[in-house]
Motif scaffolding. Structure first.
Motif, PDB file in Angstrom:
ATOM      1  N   LEU A  24       0.811  -1.218   0.000  1.00 53.33           N
ATOM      2  CA  LEU A  24       0.000   0.000   0.000  1.00 53.33           C
ATOM      3  C   LEU A  24       0.846   1.270   0.000  1.00 53.33           C
ATOM      4  O   LEU A  24       0.570   2.206  -0.733  1.00 53.33           O
ATOM      5  CB  LEU A  24      -0.949   0.010   1.203  1.00 53.33           C
ATOM      6  N   VAL A  25       1.868   1.301   0.857  1.00 55.66           N
ATOM      7  CA  VAL A  25       2.606   2.560   1.051  1.00 55.66           C
ATOM      8  C   VAL A  25       3.981   2.582   0.386  1.00 55.66           C
ATOM      9  O   VAL A  25       4.597   3.644   0.296  1.00 55.66           O
ATOM     10  CB  VAL A  25       2.745   2.917   2.551  1.00 55.66           C
ATOM     11  N   ARG A  26       4.485   1.421  -0.033  1.00 55.22           N
ATOM     12  CA  ARG A  26       5.766   1.317  -0.738  1.00 55.22           C
ATOM     13  C   ARG A  26       6.941   1.896   0.032  1.00 55.22           C
ATOM     14  O   ARG A  26       7.872   2.440  -0.545  1.00 55.22           O
ATOM     15  CB  ARG A  26       5.671   1.974  -2.113  1.00 55.22           C
ATOM     16  N   ASN A  27       6.885   1.818   1.366  1.00 50.56           N
ATOM     17  CA  ASN A  27       7.968   2.316   2.210  1.00 50.56           C
ATOM     18  C   ASN A  27       7.953   1.486   3.495  1.00 50.56           C
ATOM     19  O   ASN A  27       6.932   1.428   4.181  1.00 50.56           O
ATOM     20  CB  ASN A  27       7.748   3.800   2.508  1.00 50.56           C
ATOM     21  N   SER A  28       9.073   0.874   3.826  1.00 47.11           N
ATOM     22  CA  SER A  28       9.120  -0.044   4.971  1.00 47.11           C
ATOM     23  C   SER A  28       8.776   0.631   6.295  1.00 47.11           C
ATOM     24  O   SER A  28       8.045   0.074   7.113  1.00 47.11           O
ATOM     25  CB  SER A  28      10.502  -0.695   5.077  1.00 47.11           C
ATOM     26  N   ASP A  29       9.322   1.833   6.510  1.00 46.99           N
ATOM     27  CA  ASP A  29       9.054   2.525   7.778  1.00 46.99           C
ATOM     28  C   ASP A  29       7.580   2.909   7.897  1.00 46.99           C
ATOM     29  O   ASP A  29       6.961   2.719   8.949  1.00 46.99           O
ATOM     30  CB  ASP A  29       9.930   3.775   7.909  1.00 46.99           C
ATOM     31  N   GLU A  30       7.021   3.457   6.822  1.00 46.19           N
ATOM     32  CA  GLU A  30       5.599   3.820   6.842  1.00 46.19           C
ATOM     33  C   GLU A  30       4.732   2.576   6.989  1.00 46.19           C
ATOM     34  O   GLU A  30       3.690   2.612   7.641  1.00 46.19           O
ATOM     35  CB  GLU A  30       5.216   4.575   5.572  1.00 46.19           C
ATOM     36  N   ALA A  31       5.161   1.476   6.381  1.00 51.08           N
ATOM     37  CA  ALA A  31       4.406   0.222   6.479  1.00 51.08           C
ATOM     38  C   ALA A  31       4.364  -0.260   7.927  1.00 51.08           C
ATOM     39  O   ALA A  31       3.316  -0.695   8.416  1.00 51.08           O
ATOM     40  CB  ALA A  31       5.030  -0.843   5.582  1.00 51.08           C
ATOM     41  N   GLU A  32       5.490  -0.170   8.612  1.00 48.50           N
ATOM     42  CA  GLU A  32       5.517  -0.582  10.029  1.00 48.50           C
ATOM     43  C   GLU A  32       4.594   0.292  10.872  1.00 48.50           C
ATOM     44  O   GLU A  32       3.882  -0.197  11.746  1.00 48.50           O
ATOM     45  CB  GLU A  32       6.949  -0.529  10.584  1.00 48.50           C
ATOM     46  N   ASP A  33       4.605   1.594  10.600  1.00 47.10           N
ATOM     47  CA  ASP A  33       3.701   2.504  11.313  1.00 47.10           C
ATOM     48  C   ASP A  33       2.244   2.151  11.038  1.00 47.10           C
ATOM     49  O   ASP A  33       1.407   2.166  11.944  1.00 47.10           O
ATOM     50  CB  ASP A  33       3.955   3.961  10.910  1.00 47.10           C
ATOM     51  N   ALA A  38      -2.882  -0.267  12.770  1.00 46.21           N
ATOM     52  CA  ALA A  38      -3.933  -1.264  12.546  1.00 46.21           C
ATOM     53  C   ALA A  38      -4.056  -2.208  13.744  1.00 46.21           C
ATOM     54  O   ALA A  38      -5.167  -2.554  14.159  1.00 46.21           O
ATOM     55  CB  ALA A  38      -3.643  -2.053  11.274  1.00 46.21           C
ATOM     56  N   LEU A  39      -2.924  -2.602  14.317  1.00 52.30           N
ATOM     57  CA  LEU A  39      -2.970  -3.494  15.478  1.00 52.30           C
ATOM     58  C   LEU A  39      -3.578  -2.806  16.695  1.00 52.30           C
ATOM     59  O   LEU A  39      -4.328  -3.419  17.456  1.00 52.30           O
ATOM     60  CB  LEU A  39      -1.573  -4.028  15.793  1.00 52.30           C
ATOM     61  N   VAL A  40      -3.264  -1.526  16.862  1.00 50.26           N
ATOM     62  CA  VAL A  40      -3.867  -0.773  17.971  1.00 50.26           C
ATOM     63  C   VAL A  40      -5.387  -0.744  17.800  1.00 50.26           C
ATOM     64  O   VAL A  40      -6.136  -1.007  18.745  1.00 50.26           O
ATOM     65  CB  VAL A  40      -3.285   0.660  18.047  1.00 50.26           C
ATOM     66  N   ARG A  41      -5.835  -0.446  16.580  1.00 49.83           N
ATOM     67  CA  ARG A  41      -7.278  -0.433  16.315  1.00 49.83           C
ATOM     68  C   ARG A  41      -7.891  -1.809  16.543  1.00 49.83           C
ATOM     69  O   ARG A  41      -8.998  -1.927  17.079  1.00 49.83           O
ATOM     70  CB  ARG A  41      -7.562   0.006  14.879  1.00 49.83           C
TER      71      ARG A  41
END
Length: 179
Positions: A24-33, A38-41
């Protein structure tokens, strides 16, 4: 497929969530965020998960919705910045003395206690009614009015103590400077 007797095992779904987030975001750091959000939700909405449902699908849906929310937030922020830039281009820069005075007033405003600054900002800058501002802050209207009164008093005292005449001199220019 999830079995009904398995616990709420989100750890087993991390690899799939990370892969989808990176797509979706094509960036590892943004993907982790994004996975973190999503896990918090998911943990906040754990009770809404049907025990017989597919946990992986549910988590991927939450991740997708978190991504959409982030895109909307980013677009909104970009739009506000663009609108602010247009406004800034239409205005003339303040004179040096005026700019210094504005900075002094700004500093005085930011020196107010946080509760007073919040209340005054909502009423004076955002143009909310006292009731709307009180509701936004979750406080009684009388408390809001008291905070605004104290903030205005402090700003009035600042105004009275701060000299209006600046000690700035024009250097260079048209030759009409005073020494």
């Amino acid at each position: 497929m999830e079995r009904k007797d398995r616990p709420f095992d989100v750890i087993g779904q991390l690899a799939a969530l990370r892969r989808y987030a990176r797509a979706l975001v094509r960036n590892s750091d943004e993907a982790e965020d994004l996975v973190h959000d999503a896990l918090v939700r998911a943990f906040e909405k754990k009770k809404s998960f049907r025990s017989g449902g597919n946990l992986r699908t549910w988590l991927l849906s939450i991740l997708h919705n978190a991504h959409i929310d982030r895109l909307r937030q980013k677009r909104s922020l970009t739009r506000r910045h663009d609108e602010a830039a247009v406004e800034a281009e239409q205005s003339l820069p303040a004179g040096q003395e005026h700019a210094v005075r504005l900075q002094q007033v700004r500093d005085a405003f930011f020196d107010l206690p946080e509760e007073q600054r919040e209340a005054l900002h909502l009423v004076a800058i955002e143009d909310l009614s006292y009731q709307e501002a009180a509701n936004a802050l979750g406080i009684p209207i009388g408390t809001l009015m008291s905070r605004i009164s104290r903030a205005r008093t402090q700003l009035r005292e600042f105004e009275e103590k701060t000299p209006r005449v600046s000690h700035l001199r024009l250097i260079g220019g048209n030759g009409h400077e005073s020494s």
